[in-house]
Design an enzyme around this catalytic site. Sequence first.
Site, short mmCIF file in Angstrom:
data_model
loop_
_atom_site.label_atom_id
_atom_site.label_comp_id
_atom_site.label_asym_id
_atom_site.label_seq_id
_atom_site.Cartn_x
_atom_site.Cartn_y
_atom_site.Cartn_z
N THR A 378 0.89 -1.16 0.00
CA THR A 378 0.00 0.00 0.00
C THR A 378 0.92 1.20 0.00
O THR A 378 2.11 1.06 0.24
CB THR A 378 -0.84 -0.04 1.30
OG1 THR A 378 -1.54 -1.26 1.34
CG2 THR A 378 -1.79 1.12 1.42
N GLU A 417 -7.60 -7.16 -3.37
CA GLU A 417 -8.25 -6.60 -2.17
C GLU A 417 -9.27 -7.56 -1.57
O GLU A 417 -9.65 -7.41 -0.40
CB GLU A 417 -8.93 -5.29 -2.53
CG GLU A 417 -8.84 -4.22 -1.46
CD GLU A 417 -7.42 -3.70 -1.30
OE1 GLU A 417 -6.91 -3.76 -0.17
OE2 GLU A 417 -6.83 -3.24 -2.29
N SER A 450 -7.80 -1.12 6.95
CA SER A 450 -7.14 -0.47 8.08
C SER A 450 -6.54 0.87 7.67
O SER A 450 -5.91 1.55 8.48
CB SER A 450 -6.00 -1.36 8.60
OG SER A 450 -6.50 -2.58 9.05
N GLY A 470 1.01 -0.76 5.62
CA GLY A 470 1.40 -1.68 6.70
C GLY A 470 0.31 -2.66 7.10
O GLY A 470 0.36 -3.21 8.20
N GLY A 471 -0.70 -2.86 6.24
CA GLY A 471 -1.75 -3.83 6.57
C GLY A 471 -2.43 -3.48 7.88
O GLY A 471 -2.72 -2.31 8.14
O1 DON Z 1 -6.92 -1.86 3.22
C1 DON Z 1 -6.14 -2.43 3.96
O2 DON Z 1 -6.19 -2.30 5.16
C2 DON Z 1 -5.05 -3.29 3.37
N1 DON Z 1 -5.46 -3.78 2.09
C3 DON Z 1 -3.79 -2.50 3.30
C4 DON Z 1 -2.64 -3.31 2.79
C5 DON Z 1 -1.32 -2.72 3.11
O3 DON Z 1 -1.17 -1.76 3.81
C6 DON Z 1 -0.15 -3.40 2.56
N2 DON Z 1 1.08 -2.69 2.85
N3 DON Z 1 2.03 -2.98 3.45
#
Ligand code: DON
Length: 579
Positions: A378, A417, A450, A470-471
């Site tokens: 992301t 996603e 997130s 950062g998920g």
């Molecule tokens: O929307 C979200 O929360 C996740 N798809 C974000 C993924 C993400 O931050 C990946 N990066 N390191």
Amino acid sequence: MHPTRRTLIAASLSIAFALAPLTSIFAASPAPVKGEHGMVVTAQHLASEVGVEVLKKGGNAVDAAVAVGYALAVVYPNAGNIGGGGFMTIRFKDGKSTFLDFRERAPLAATKTMYLDKDGNPVKGASLDGYLAVGVPGSVAGFETAREKYGTLSRQDLMAPAINYAKDGFILDQGDTASFSGSAARLAKDPAAAAIFLKPDGKSYAIGDRLIQPDLAASLAAISEKGPDAFYKGAIADAIVKASGAKGGILARQDFEQYAVRELKPVTCFYRGYEVTSSPPPSSGGVIICEILNVLEGYPLSYLGAGSAETVHVMVEAMRHAYVDRNSALGDPDFVDNPVSKLLDKTYAKDIRDRIDPFRAGVSQDLMPKGFGESKETTHYSIIDNDGNAVAVTYTLNGSFGAGVVADGTGILLNNEMDDFTQKPGVPNLYGLVQGEANAIQPKKTPLSSMSPTVVAKDGKPFMVIGSPGGSRIITITLEAIVNVIDHGMNIQEAIDAPRIHHQWLPDTVYIEPFGLSPDTEKLLAGMGYHLDPSSTTWGQAAGILVGGKSLAEIEKGGGARYNGAIDSRAASGEALGY
Ligand code: DON
């Protein structure tokens, strides 16, 4: 009488304090970047330049955000995108704010059990790789909505730099090539993706190579000329639907035709007098940041100190309680009732504090388990213009290079996603999140995110712009940057670079950055009952701006630079650029 060890230490400390200047005596991080008229902080230096050029030409922060969004789709292809989706938080110069949700939606043919085998178990990789993992993309619609409603420049002007970088190419540096080589094996599986992101001999691009993306240039040029219809109602949608049908996906033309951006009221809360404006559902980000801040407001974090065992203890407990709520109670607001006002209530925060043992670690299994799970690439960027309009954007393909697929002729990488949904209650997703029914798959539903693009204000004026990838850790990364500035007095660069901790209820583990805590602190925490894990690597790349000084002390003293930008030292090719 001999002096004791304690009196010697006290004496030497008082000498040190007497000699030390009032500001910090050593720099743990490079100095923040200064700007008087505008600031753009992104994860790729060329995109930062694009943003600053737009501001210099008289565009506002929204214009710059749109141009940067398109530019990152070219120069930061592992996460920048037009085949994914995201969120934009805008705080206007008059103090009003809004939020654009252009995140992906589940295709109309999606079903709750689409990633489970006949025995009801998740099929490995089904929600992550290939066309079945793809949600209906929102970035193009999002950028155009932002531009039409709040921008001032033409689409052609804002898209030209991206088109040029795609057509003429750009030279890859170390930060760029690292992401390519990490994903080479995956990209090799899709001939159209391999043709763009691998060299003809199948090897990854190297430092100094030029990456040219002619198909992407043509797609961007079509969007520039005809608008989003070129993507949602024209040849691009047709190509993606065709490839999806041929390769096991379920995307239909109707999915693209029906895609609509939602403009939502952002989540707001007050933390020690600072107004935090962030993402509402379908993101969990703003709600959970505010829930944690509300709990932390009852503790003297500044006195307890950055990185002390007591600070880590109360932060982890606040995170533990808030992530149970995240994983069980939140989902797309068109489909579920989100208990936002309850979760943001200060008395609810007090109830949580009352349940935190001051001396012992909590136990996640003792909190009502209601849900579990999340995913990995992301990007976030923060922008502020000369008028004080502040824009925070986080957008994503989810995993690095998304689903790893490109429909022939489009040059557009597609997201994965769909993995952010609950595949099955209790089964962790890419980010180890264990989630529940509120985030179950339904046609047209948006998976819970997130992502937390955030603007903080003080006394009616912008104070901080912040966010990160950062998920599931986006929430705690953003939160810790805010707390580091407000409670610990760090400057914006130090606040972003400081070692991080993370807890997400399940697994019942405190993730700590390597060397982030001293061995003594780790021992104290272990003695309280915590299980610490220093081994994981997903720590995000925050991008932040502080207004009026590089730190709270400088702001309060007056005379600091107007805009102070910081890109995470973890972001290899990013840049904060002011003017
Ligand atoms: O929307 C979200 O929360 C996740 N798809 C974000 C993924 C993400 O931050 C990946 N990066 N390191």
